[in-house]
Scaffold this active site. Structure first.
Site, PDB file in Angstrom:
ATOM      1  N   GLN A 118      76.999 -33.345  48.214  1.00 36.59           N
ATOM      2  CA  GLN A 118      76.792 -31.937  47.891  1.00 36.59           C
ATOM      3  C   GLN A 118      76.665 -31.117  49.178  1.00 36.59           C
ATOM      4  O   GLN A 118      75.717 -31.323  49.936  1.00 36.59           O
ATOM      5  CB  GLN A 118      75.510 -31.832  47.062  1.00 36.59           C
ATOM      6  CG  GLN A 118      75.024 -30.430  46.812  1.00 36.59           C
ATOM      7  CD  GLN A 118      73.716 -30.454  46.046  1.00 36.59           C
ATOM      8  OE1 GLN A 118      73.702 -30.751  44.871  1.00 36.59           O
ATOM      9  NE2 GLN A 118      72.625 -30.181  46.709  1.00 36.59           N
ATOM     10  N   GLU A 141      70.014 -30.980  38.094  1.00 41.87           N
ATOM     11  CA  GLU A 141      69.243 -31.800  39.027  1.00 41.87           C
ATOM     12  C   GLU A 141      67.788 -31.863  38.567  1.00 41.87           C
ATOM     13  O   GLU A 141      67.182 -32.922  38.524  1.00 41.87           O
ATOM     14  CB  GLU A 141      69.318 -31.189  40.428  1.00 41.87           C
ATOM     15  CG  GLU A 141      68.506 -31.962  41.464  1.00 41.87           C
ATOM     16  CD  GLU A 141      68.580 -31.317  42.849  1.00 41.87           C
ATOM     17  OE1 GLU A 141      68.618 -30.079  42.923  1.00 41.87           O
ATOM     18  OE2 GLU A 141      68.589 -32.057  43.837  1.00 41.87           O
TER      19      GLU A 141
END
Lengths: 395, 356
Positions: free
Chosen positions: A115, A233
């Site tokens: 990411q 997340e």
């Protein structure tokens, strides 16, 4: 609750998968591929994309049955970003072509993802990213620097947030892309941490060219897409664990095994942390039940706070529990691990690594602001950058 | 895993209790009880017992009750905790009623279920499952006794066997104790004469333990409601109270304390629901759940009340502001039915983490 709510249809699908692909003799990636094709990767994803269009909560039944059969699961340690964040974001915002190309190898862990969000000047203030993406024909040219990129050294692909317009306020000028980490112009440097390991990296992007078909969502809507990623997340943290699954389990196990650690003071502290972690586990379970029943859960930010606090306190306590051992460390050699680990290595590693729990994925301070403003409705912080074009924000 | 959420039936019960309390409970009543302990509060219980049948909530329909369970009782206690309502729901309709139900009583329960009488289990209010002794003549401090019409007393019968006995008001001497929490005032109870036996031996002991277990499973819900009131009231205050030309809730120091308090309540709610749910399900984990909830929720409610007081500044210290009534209840509740420390010790035994 899998035993109460098992659907014959799901069980049948799992049985068929197990019949055609014996977990004992099939390569894990091949098994996972077959599982994806059977719609059992993420049952809440659409059909043909690893799912069956069922509710998110039904996944638990599948996971329990497969675990019972000794089937391999996807490697959450190595590919947590891909599985937990890239996949749901692509399903929500990606093109058909993108979903066909990326989801299956992501689930089989043939492709590992990272990411590219945080930057030296944009950590908790993620919307302040300065990495630029400039259009050039069918492509975008990307220049900038990312940091705290866990697993970049193992990654095949990345999700990226870049600035495509500096003339609008900061949240409006961002766009979300998929990057091939083997593309020219990408340099990955290990970033060694307090544990001695380099789990994280700095990633330098110089003239990296990304085709427009790898743009996720509309130009300028990167913030909205990234928010979906981040919500996924936070949902993942703390839910569905067993009793004593985390740091407290290691301490409790030590306590049972080794009477020499048992003092009155230690017992008091042990029981306090046992109670706190167990109660937080139940709150995670309650959040999961709420999501399953379609109830939104503003508790997820609070859960991350609790998890970080307890992990830090309990790992510190573990060193005090066995002081002679606490004075030692397993190994200071710089290594670049395959996947992140909170529970591995010795107690010293766990103590040091847990310090990151209140920083990564949004600092505890930012989580408290989110809870205070979005859940409790308290007045916002004073924001000098609000409504100002990004290029005019003092930096 | 037990259901930790609320059902529609529970939510509708909650709104009935809430609206009945809004109609029947004067907001200043709690504070007035400290100046005038003799104030007649019976109207509140009459409204709850009569209009929505709370007195017989846990009593089966065959004995004139509603036949609901611990989950529903927990929701009632959340509402009663918010308002620190002076009612005998916990002491009579939960604890004493559970003792009678467990003992197989059919004599006394119909009048209790109908709300015609209330009962008190005569043991010190600090007693907990497996840690109580039969009453020798008198007991103190006993909760719910001052307004009770029936006294359920574990005593020592012939041959040293535990005997659970019922006493009528004429056989009991009550001495009011000035209590930290006057909304649930305590008393010294002295019993005279024989009373009548409800159960004997192991059945008597099991009935008392069941009653104390029900209290331990459901007191956390009262603590949850109280803590939620503290958070909500303080959040509203922080939004409107202006100092240094800003609402105080815009200061990060205040925000972070309230966010932490919210987190504490998320956990409190999970612990309280788990204790109520496992009792309702007769889950094998119920005693762990009770000790866990008692160990956690008592401290949480005290902290919520203490934070509410501090964040209200000077006004929080005044008799006029209701936060002191919550602090007094929270601190008393923390000591009731076993302190957090005692429950952590019980828990250590239950989950195989021995002290030595």
């Amino acid at each position: 609750m899998p035993d109460q709510q098992q659907s014959p249809d799901l069980r049948q699908r799992v049985d068929e998968l197990l019949a055609s692909h014996d977990p004992a003799t099939t390569e894990p990636s091949e098994f996972l591929g077959a599982r994806f094709d059977a719609g059992l990767a993420w049952v809440h994803f659409p059909e043909g994309k690893g799912g069956l269009g069922l509710s998110r909560g039904r996944q638990e039944e599948v996971d329990a049955l497969l675990e019972e059969a000794g089937a391999p699961g996807p490697d959450l340690g190595r590919n947590s970003i891909g599985l937990g964040m890239a996949a749901p974001t692509m399903v929500a915002f990606g093109t058909e072509e993108m979903q066909q190309r990326y989801l299956r190898p992501l689930f089989t862990c043939t492709d590992i993802w990272c990411q590219l969000f945080s930057e030296p000047g944009a950590g908790s203030d993620l919307a302040a990213v300065a990495t630029r993406a400039v259009p050039d024909g069918d492509e975008w040219v990307v220049d900038g620097q990312k940091v705290w990129t866990s697993g970049a050294h193992n990654a095949d692909f990345a999700i990226l947030v870049a600035r495509t317009d500096t003339s609008v306020p900061k949240h409006a000028g961002l766009t979300y892309f998929i990057v091939d980490m083997t593309d020219p112009g990408i340099e990955i440097r290990p970033l060694r941490q307090i544990t001695g390991e380099a789990e994280f990296n700095e990633v330098f992007l110089s003239g990296v060219r990304i085709h427009d078909r790898n743009r996720v969502g509309a130009v300028g809507e990167g913030w909205k897409v990234a928010t979906t990623t981040l919500n996924n997340e936070r949902v993942a943290i703390g839910a569905g664990n067993d009793r004593e699954a985390g740091q407290i389990g290691l301490v409790a196990e030590r306590w049972r095994r080794d009477p020499s650690v048992r003092t009155a003071g230690n017992h008091t502290e042990l029981m306090q942390w046992w109670v706190e972690t167990e109660v937080t586990r139940l709150a995670g379970e309650r959040l999961r039940q709420g999501l399953e029943a379609g109830q939104p859960g503003p508790e997820s930010s609070a859960m991350k706070l609790a998890f970080a606090h307890q992990a830090q306190q309990v790992t510190g306590f573990a060193l005090e529990l066995a002081p002679e051992e606490g004075l030692t460390y397993h190994d200071w050699t710089m290594v670049r691990p395959e996947g992140g680990s909170f529970l591995g290595h010795g107690p010293g590693f766990r103590y040091l690594r847990a310090k990151g729990n209140s920083i990564e994925g949004g600092t505890s301070e930012i989580m408290r602001n989110i809870v205070a403003e979005r859940v409790l409705g308290l007045p916002p912080e004073h924001r000098p950058d609000k409504g100002i074009p990004f290029k005019d924000v003092p930096r | 895993m037990t259901d930790l959420l609320y059902t529609d039936v529970e939510e509708s019960l909650r709104s009935s209790v809430r609206s009945t309390l809004q109609r029947s409970l004067d907001e200043g009543l709690a504070a007035r009880l400290y100046d005038e302990p003799g104030t007649d509060v019976s109207a509140v219980w009459q409204a709850l017992a009569g209009q929505i049948g709370l007195a017989g909530l846990l009593v089966p329909e065959s004995l004139g009750g509603v036949g609901a369970g611990p989950r529903e009782a927990a929701v009632v206690l959340e509402e009663l905790g918010r308002t620190v309502a002076p009612t005998p729901f916990l002491t009579s309709a939960v604890i004493a009623t559970t003792a009678l139900l467990a003992a197989g009583d059919e004599t006394h329960l119909p009048a209790l279920a109908a709300g015609e009488r209330t009962a008190a289990l005569v043991l010190p209010w600090t007693a907990r499952r497996g840690a109580w002794s039969p009453v020798q003549g008198s007991a103190e401090p006993v909760a719910g006794a001052l307004t009770a019409d029936l006294f359920v007393v574990p005593t020592t019968g012939e041959g040293g066997v535990t005997s659970l006995r019922a006493y009528e008001p004429g056989d009991v001497e009550l001495e009011a104790i000035t209590s930290l929490d006057m909304t649930r005032p305590l008393a010294r109870v002295t019993v005279r004469g024989e009373g009548s036996e409800i159960a004997s031996g192991q059945a008597a002991e099991a009935a008392v333990d069941a009653a104390l277990a029900a209290g331990a499973a459901l007191l956390p819900s009262e603590q949850l409601g109280l803590a939620q009131w503290c958070l909500e009231t303080t959040v509203e205050y922080a939004k409107t109270r202006v100092q240094f030309a800003r609402p105080i809730g815009s200061f990060q120091a205040i925000k972070h304390r309230l966010a932490d308090l919210y987190l504490l309540l998320v956990n409190t709610q999970a612990a309280a629901r788990y204790a109520a749910g496992t009792l309702a399900d007769d889950d094998p984990d119920q005693h762990v759940a009770q000790a866990l909830a008692q160990a956690f929720c008592g401290d949480a409610a005290v902290r919520a009340a203490e934070e509410a007081l501090q964040l209200h500044g000077g006004i929080g210290m005044t008799w006029e502001h209701p936060v002191h009534t919550r602090l007094k209840r929270a601190k008393s509740d923390q000591l009731a039915l076993g302190t957090p420390e005692r429950h952590r010790a019980d828990l250590a035994g239950l989950v195989d983490l021995p002290a030595h």
